[in-house]
Motif scaffolding. Structure first.
Motif, PDB file in Angstrom:
ATOM      1  N   SER A 218       0.617   4.133  -2.809  1.00 20.93           N
ATOM      2  CA  SER A 218       0.237   5.482  -2.371  1.00 20.93           C
ATOM      3  C   SER A 218       1.201   6.529  -2.919  1.00 20.93           C
ATOM      4  O   SER A 218       0.778   7.590  -3.393  1.00 20.93           O
TER       5      SER A 218
ATOM      6  N   ARG B  86      -3.665   7.291   2.161  1.00 16.79           N
ATOM      7  CA  ARG B  86      -3.280   5.879   2.091  1.00 16.79           C
ATOM      8  C   ARG B  86      -4.448   4.976   2.462  1.00 16.79           C
ATOM      9  O   ARG B  86      -4.586   3.885   1.933  1.00 16.79           O
TER      10      ARG B  86
ATOM     11  N   ASN C 221       0.812  -1.212   0.000  1.00 12.87           N
ATOM     12  CA  ASN C 221       0.000   0.000   0.000  1.00 12.87           C
ATOM     13  C   ASN C 221       0.849   1.266   0.000  1.00 12.87           C
ATOM     14  O   ASN C 221       0.498   2.257  -0.643  1.00 12.87           O
TER      15      ASN C 221
END
Length: 134
Positions: A45, A59, A41
Motif C-alpha cells: 500500500s 489498503r 499489504n
C-alpha cells in the motif's frame, strides 16, 4: 495397433510442452507475488501510494486486488497443469482466468494494452492445440 495410433495422436507436441513450462513458471511466480502482496499489504500500500501520487488507493482495494490476483493466478496454474495432461477443460479455465485477470484492471483504470495483446496471443496460441486435447 489402434491403441498405438491413438497414443501417437494424443502425445503432447513439443511446442505445447514449451508453452506449458513457460506458463508454469509465469503463473507460479505471479501466484507467489500476489500471495506476498496479500500478506504484506501495508508495505504494498505504501509503495503504491508513492508510485501513484495523484490517485488515492485504499489498503482494502489493494488487499482485494492482491487476493483476487492470487486466486486467478492459482486457477491459471491449475489450468496449465490440466493442459499439460492434455485436457480441454484446462484450456477453457486458462482462457477464462486470463481474461478476468486482464479485464479487472481495465475497469479500475490500471489496464495495459500491451499485456492484453500478449496474453491474447498466448491464449490464441494455446487454442491452436485444441484438437490434441481431450
Amino acid at each position: 495397433m489402434e491403441k498405438q495410433e491413438t497414443d501417437t495422436l494424443r502425445s503432447r507436441p513439443f511446442v505445447l510442452s514449451v508453452f506449458c513450462v513457460a506458463l508454469f513458471v509465469y503463473t507460479a511466480s505471479l501466484t507467489l507475488l500476489f500471495l506476498m502482496a496479500t500478506v504484506f499489504n501495508g508495505w504494498v500500500s505504501n509503495a503504491v501510494d508513492d508510485f501513484f501520487q495523484n490517485k488515492e488507493i485504499s489498503r482494502l482495494n489493494i488487499l482485494i486486488l492482491s487476493a483476487l490476483g492470487f486466486f486467478l493466478n492459482g486457477l491459471s496454474f491449475y489450468a496449465i497443469y490440466a493442459i499439460w495432461k492434455l485436457k480441454r477443460s484446462g484450456l477453457y479455465l486458462f482462457a477464462l482466468s486470463s481474461i478476468m485477470f486482464l479485464l479487472i484492471p481495465f475497469f479500475l483504470g490500471f489496464g495495459s494494452v500491451m499485456s492484453l495483446l500478449i496474453i491474447s496471443l498466448v491464449i490464441i496460441s494455446l487454442f491452436l492445440f485444441y484438437s490434441r486435447l481431450k
